[in-house]
Motif scaffolding. Structure first.
Motif, mmCIF file in Angstrom:
data_model
loop_
_atom_site.group_PDB
_atom_site.id
_atom_site.type_symbol
_atom_site.label_atom_id
_atom_site.label_comp_id
_atom_site.label_asym_id
_atom_site.label_seq_id
_atom_site.Cartn_x
_atom_site.Cartn_y
_atom_site.Cartn_z
ATOM 1 N N VAL A 116 0.842 -1.197 0.000
ATOM 2 C CA VAL A 116 0.000 0.000 0.000
ATOM 3 C C VAL A 116 0.876 1.245 0.000
ATOM 4 C CG1 VAL A 116 -1.443 1.404 1.544
ATOM 5 C CG2 VAL A 116 -2.120 -0.919 0.982
ATOM 6 N N VAL A 117 0.548 2.160 -0.881
ATOM 7 C CA VAL A 117 1.319 3.397 -0.986
ATOM 8 C C VAL A 117 0.440 4.577 -0.573
ATOM 9 C CG1 VAL A 117 2.470 4.957 -2.589
ATOM 10 C CG2 VAL A 117 2.743 2.497 -2.844
ATOM 11 N N LEU A 118 0.974 5.411 0.291
ATOM 12 C CA LEU A 118 0.235 6.606 0.684
ATOM 13 C C LEU A 118 0.463 7.699 -0.350
ATOM 14 C CD1 LEU A 118 0.752 7.113 4.520
ATOM 15 C CD2 LEU A 118 -1.080 5.923 3.326
ATOM 16 N N GLU A 119 -0.628 8.250 -0.864
ATOM 17 C CA GLU A 119 -0.486 9.409 -1.743
ATOM 18 C C GLU A 119 -0.299 10.666 -0.908
ATOM 19 O OE1 GLU A 119 -3.467 10.428 -4.737
ATOM 20 O OE2 GLU A 119 -3.581 8.276 -5.193
ATOM 21 N N ASP A 120 -0.922 10.635 0.254
ATOM 22 C CA ASP A 120 -0.937 11.817 1.112
ATOM 23 C C ASP A 120 0.215 11.725 2.109
ATOM 24 O OD1 ASP A 120 -1.511 13.943 2.717
ATOM 25 O OD2 ASP A 120 -3.645 13.474 2.948
ATOM 26 N N LYS A 121 1.147 12.677 2.020
ATOM 27 C CA LYS A 121 2.299 12.637 2.937
ATOM 28 C C LYS A 121 2.208 13.723 4.002
ATOM 29 C CE LYS A 121 4.440 9.689 0.068
ATOM 30 N NZ LYS A 121 4.541 8.258 0.354
ATOM 31 N N SER A 122 1.067 14.363 4.083
ATOM 32 C CA SER A 122 0.926 15.463 5.041
ATOM 33 C C SER A 122 0.877 14.944 6.477
ATOM 34 C CB SER A 122 -0.355 16.251 4.735
ATOM 35 O OG SER A 122 -0.589 17.206 5.742
ATOM 36 N N ASN A 123 1.300 15.793 7.391
ATOM 37 C CA ASN A 123 1.246 15.432 8.805
ATOM 38 C C ASN A 123 -0.028 15.928 9.478
ATOM 39 O OD1 ASN A 123 3.847 14.132 9.266
ATOM 40 N ND2 ASN A 123 4.670 16.113 8.618
ATOM 41 N N VAL A 124 -0.853 16.650 8.713
ATOM 42 C CA VAL A 124 -2.055 17.227 9.300
ATOM 43 C C VAL A 124 -3.305 16.540 8.748
ATOM 44 C CG1 VAL A 124 -3.385 19.343 9.649
ATOM 45 C CG2 VAL A 124 -0.894 19.447 9.512
ATOM 46 N N TYR A 125 -4.101 16.017 9.637
ATOM 47 C CA TYR A 125 -5.377 15.378 9.298
ATOM 48 C C TYR A 125 -5.267 14.504 8.050
ATOM 49 C CZ TYR A 125 -10.103 14.949 10.929
ATOM 50 O OH TYR A 125 -11.242 14.467 11.508
ATOM 51 N N ASN A 126 -4.340 13.580 8.101
ATOM 52 C CA ASN A 126 -4.067 12.723 6.956
ATOM 53 C C ASN A 126 -5.015 11.521 6.969
ATOM 54 O OD1 ASN A 126 -3.030 10.867 5.131
ATOM 55 N ND2 ASN A 126 -0.920 11.543 5.461
ATOM 56 N N THR A 127 -6.132 11.626 6.252
ATOM 57 C CA THR A 127 -7.104 10.535 6.272
ATOM 58 C C THR A 127 -6.680 9.374 5.383
ATOM 59 O OG1 THR A 127 -8.367 11.811 4.655
ATOM 60 C CG2 THR A 127 -9.129 11.885 6.927
ATOM 61 N N ASP A 128 -5.749 9.609 4.478
ATOM 62 C CA ASP A 128 -5.184 8.502 3.696
ATOM 63 C C ASP A 128 -4.456 7.556 4.651
ATOM 64 O OD1 ASP A 128 -4.640 7.099 1.404
ATOM 65 O OD2 ASP A 128 -2.866 8.277 0.847
ATOM 66 N N LEU A 129 -3.683 8.143 5.556
ATOM 67 C CA LEU A 129 -2.974 7.352 6.566
ATOM 68 C C LEU A 129 -3.965 6.650 7.502
ATOM 69 C CD1 LEU A 129 -0.400 6.526 8.181
ATOM 70 C CD2 LEU A 129 -0.671 8.656 9.463
ATOM 71 N N ILE A 130 -4.958 7.412 7.951
ATOM 72 C CA ILE A 130 -5.925 6.819 8.885
ATOM 73 C C ILE A 130 -6.615 5.617 8.249
ATOM 74 C CG2 ILE A 130 -8.108 7.205 10.114
ATOM 75 C CD1 ILE A 130 -7.243 10.165 10.391
ATOM 76 N N GLN A 131 -7.026 5.784 6.987
ATOM 77 C CA GLN A 131 -7.720 4.685 6.318
ATOM 78 C C GLN A 131 -6.807 3.483 6.107
ATOM 79 O OE1 GLN A 131 -9.821 5.947 2.789
ATOM 80 N NE2 GLN A 131 -11.280 7.183 3.969
ATOM 81 N N ALA A 132 -5.527 3.757 5.851
ATOM 82 C CA ALA A 132 -4.579 2.648 5.686
ATOM 83 C C ALA A 132 -4.420 1.889 7.001
ATOM 84 C CB ALA A 132 -3.227 3.175 5.211
ATOM 85 N N LEU A 133 -4.312 2.623 8.100
ATOM 86 C CA LEU A 133 -4.171 1.968 9.410
ATOM 87 C C LEU A 133 -5.454 1.201 9.770
ATOM 88 C CD1 LEU A 133 -2.358 4.812 11.381
ATOM 89 C CD2 LEU A 133 -1.361 2.648 10.604
ATOM 90 N N GLU A 134 -6.603 1.805 9.431
ATOM 91 C CA GLU A 134 -7.868 1.116 9.691
ATOM 92 C C GLU A 134 -7.961 -0.180 8.898
ATOM 93 O OE1 GLU A 134 -10.877 4.824 10.820
ATOM 94 O OE2 GLU A 134 -10.863 4.020 8.789
ATOM 95 N N LEU A 135 -7.545 -0.099 7.643
ATOM 96 C CA LEU A 135 -7.591 -1.301 6.801
ATOM 97 C C LEU A 135 -6.709 -2.393 7.398
ATOM 98 C CD1 LEU A 135 -8.510 -2.731 4.205
ATOM 99 C CD2 LEU A 135 -6.480 -1.793 3.079
#
Lengths: 129, 357, 247
Positions: free
Chosen positions: B263-282
């Motif tokens: 899985v690759v994150l498109e979003d590399k921001s440190n603020v409210y990164n829902t791409d990261l949250i969704q990856a961790l949830e998955l």
């Protein structure tokens, strides 16, 4: 983490043009200017009346000027607008509940119009009309 | 974790729930022929009035299972969002519907364009509630010192194999309060529980996030994997399961677990990164899905929300037990069991409909 | 299923890279029965993983997916694409600072909410053995409407008063205060008065009524505030007449 919440500026002069409901609100609020001006005209009239018949006649004359007629029509329109919009929200501000039943909004609005009519009739009666 | 409740009356597509209350008021479920099919599944007789534990007021698991059977028999209604049956409220009348079920009228009108005053609402079973969860005691304490759990994520075992409607309130209000009070008391005691293992775990969690940020190859998408997981869990571990369907889903999930590493994150921001949250949830959901499948495979019986077509009977002798799934990094979880503590209600035969009178 | 292409103009803001927010347009194939949230989810899942926004229940209950849609605060899960033009402008809720993209900072609302003590303040604690709290349907009816608030903050985004003076306690918080004041089991009106009946409370409201227009659950905060004004005025005059009266 580098939070930097962005606060958008709100226009202090033109915000009310953004939505029709804000314009309607401003129209209701602005009605006070016309009602205030009308009150001033009435006060001037009273002063002229105390100055004697000639002054009073001149005052009545000036009321018939087109500008004056236009102003009075405008003031009447705003006064009616304020009255109608204000009475329409009275069921929200003064709901009446009997047991589990709610008095229909129409009745509350109607009661306000009735009250208005009665007070107007009283004033007219006292004025000897 | 094998007990996942299907709510029998959700809207197709969105899965929005049409409350049990609408059946409590007297709503009826009919198939494509306008027939109250629940009477064919031991829930009759079809009284014209609502009766507790009968027909439309039968338990959620039985109603969802009855839908499955009707669907197999080709007696459901085909729609673009899948097969449905009809929940008919029309006989209640506009006044009653507006008084008792205003939200249902609003939801049905908005989301499926059906006004229940004039037409039946299309409904189908939808995944609703996970009866299992993080193992807690009656004070909401987990096996990890200092960690409390309450709500749907927890399993304090008040639901058994088929949860009753509104029991989530108990989970939240009673055990939520207990969890809060317990955690506050522990915090007041000012004893640090940060042992070495916990510190190691924390570092590992940090590494996991860091790895997600750094990952560049592969190009698996969170949304894509999530969709595949949904599909395989629905088809292999849904209302009815078999050894074969579960094994198939198990293989798919193992594949998804492997692909998750790409899985690759498109979003590399440190603020409210829902791409990261969704990856961790998955990541967590893949673990949960594994726990559901492996527990379901091991339970060779049918009970409540866990129905095996290849083991149709309930087997109290072997399985009147809680399954406990233990996480093993990179592998299927291991399963062991704990006896069910019986207090006031003895397990008995589940009888619904007319025979219950 | 009918498919229609819609252009979503979404206000984007990443505090780490952007000086200020700017619009970005996405072309989305929408289905007939989609809500705006479905279209935004399509952007997130298919077109751009970096878009941030809040949502949860997709059924107008959780109150987390509020956005400005063509200038109007709405729950995006209840805003149907079929009712919209082919260009839909989506912005974060007005009157709140933007955290990122469509996510706003709601700390101020949370503080306001807590300040009105939005919970039952009973005359005395009742032991479980003493039985249930009794409330008649008529007593419930008095405030039931105000219990439907889901704290979605659409009313704050619609309120020009809050836009110009952030000290204003605001519609939802005042409506909730009213809900508890009207509850037959509650005696907390005096305890809420300092906040509610202050210049930053009900008297800051000039009855624009926008809050009630945009409320997804017809809570009518504007009505609640006017009722509180009347009750509070009556209290004031009663206080003048009977200064020793215990409030």
């Amino acid at each position: 983490m580098s939070r930097r919440p962005y606060r958008r500026a709100v226009s202090t002069t033109s915000w009310w043009l953004a939505r029709p409901r804000y314009i309607r609100y401003m129209a209701r609020e602005v009605s006070c200017v016309f009602i205030g001006a009308y009150t001033a005209v009435v006060v001037v009239g009273l002063v002229r009346l105390s100055d004697g018949a000639a002054a009073w006649g001149a005052f009545l004359e000036s009321l018939q000027a087109p500008v004056s007629v236009a102003f009075h029509l405008l003031a009447l329109a705003f006064a009616l607008y304020h009255t109608v919009t204000w009475f329409n929200v009275t069921p929200k501000a003064m709901p009446v509940q009997f047991g589990e039943a709610q008095l229909p909004g129409g009745v509350i609005i109607g009661a306000h119009y009735t009250g208005w009519a009665l007070v107007s009739a009283l004033v007219l009666f006292l004025a000897g009309v | 974790m094998e007990f996942v409740q299907y709510h029998p009356t959700g809207l197709p597509g969105t899965g929005i729930l049409i409350t049990e209350g609408s059946r409590g008021e007297g709503g009826i479920l009919v198939n494509k022929d306008g027939y109250r099919y629940l009477q064919d599944y031991g829930l009759g007789p079809p009284d014209p009035w609502p009766r507790n534990k009968a027909m439309e007021l039968g338990p959620r698991d039985r109603l969802s299972q009855a839908f499955w059977h009707e669907n197999q028999k080709g007696r459901t209604i085909d729609t673009p969002h899948g097969d449905v049956v009809h929940l008919d409220l029309r006989h209640l009348g506009e006044k009653r519907i507006d008084e008792c079920l205003p939200m249902i009228r609003d939801l049905a009108t908005s989301y499926v364009g059906v006004d229940p005053v004039h037409a039946p609402i299309p409904v189908r079973p939808v995944v609703h509630y996970t009866m299992g969860g993080i193992d807690t005691d009656i004070d909401a304490k987990t096996r990890i010192e200092g960690l409390f759990a309450a709500g749907e994520c927890a399993c304090v075992s008040i639901n058994g194999a088929n949860r009753l409607g509104s029991n989530s309130l108990t989970e939240l209000l009673v055990f939520g309060a207990r969890a809060g009070l317990g955690a506050a008391r522990l915090a007041e005691a000012e004893v640090s529980h940060a042992d070495e293992a916990a510190i190691r775990e924390q570092a590992a969690a940090g590494d996991r996030v860091g790895r997600l940020f750094r990952n560049t190859g592969g190009g698996e998408s969170v949304a894509g994997l999530r969709r595949e997981m949904n599909a395989t869990m629905e088809s292999g571990a849904g209302i009815y399961r078999t050894e074969e369907s579960l094994s198939r889903s198990c293989a798919v999930m193992n594949d998804i677990r492997r692909r998750y590493a790409d899985v690759v994150l498109e979003d590399k921001s440190n603020v409210y990164n829902t791409d990261l949250i969704q990856a961790l949830e998955l990541d967590a959901m893949i673990d949960i899905a594994g726990a559901v499948i492996v527990s379901a495979l091991a339970r060779r019986e049918s009970r409540g929300a866990h129905q095996r077509l290849d083991h149709e009977r309930r087997d109290d002798e072997a399985y009147l037990k809680h399954s406990l799934a233990h996480y093993v990094a990179g592998e299927d979880p291991t399963i062991d069991y704990r006896d069910v503590v019986i207090t006031r209600s003895e397990p008995g035969e589940r009888v619904y409909g007319g025979a219950h009178k | 299923m009918n498919e229609r292409h819609v252009d979503l103009e979404i206000l984007r803001y990443d505090p780490e890279t952007d000086e200020e927010p700017a619009f970005q347009t996405y072309r989305v194939p929408c289905q007939e029965d989609w809500v705006v949230l479905d279209a935004v989810n399509y952007v997130k899942d298919v077109l751009d993983r970096t878009l941030s926004y809040r949502w949860s229940c997709h059924m107008a209950v959780c109150g987390s997916c509020g956005m400005m849609i063509n200038g109007e605060p709405m729950l995006s899960c209840k805003a149907f694409v079929r009712d919209m033009p082919d260009r839909i402008r989506i912005e974060p809720l007005a009157n709140f600072p933007i955290e990122r993209d469509l996510v706003v900072v709601t700390d101020d609302f949370m503080d306001k909410l807590a300040s009105v003590k939005p919970y039952l303040i009973p005359r005395e604690e009742k032991a479980i053995e003493d039985g249930a709290h009794v409330q008649t349907p008529a007593q419930l009816k008095k405030f039931k409407q105000y219990t439907l608030c889901i704290n979605c903050t659409l009313c704050y985004a619609a309120c020009p008063q809050y836009a110009h003076d952030q000290n204003f306690t605001g519609p939802a918080a005042l409506a909730l205060a009213h809900r508890y004041n009207l509850d037959s089991q509650d005696v907390g009106r005096g305890a809420r008065e300092d906040v509610v009946a202050s210049n930053a409370g009900i008297w800051e409201c000039s009855f624009v009524g926008a809050c009630s227009d945009v409320c997804p659950h017809e809570v009518d905060p504007a009505g609640a505030i006017q009722q509180t004004k009347i009750a509070s005025t009556v209290d004031y005059f009663m206080g003048l007449l009977t200064p020793e009266r215990d409030r």
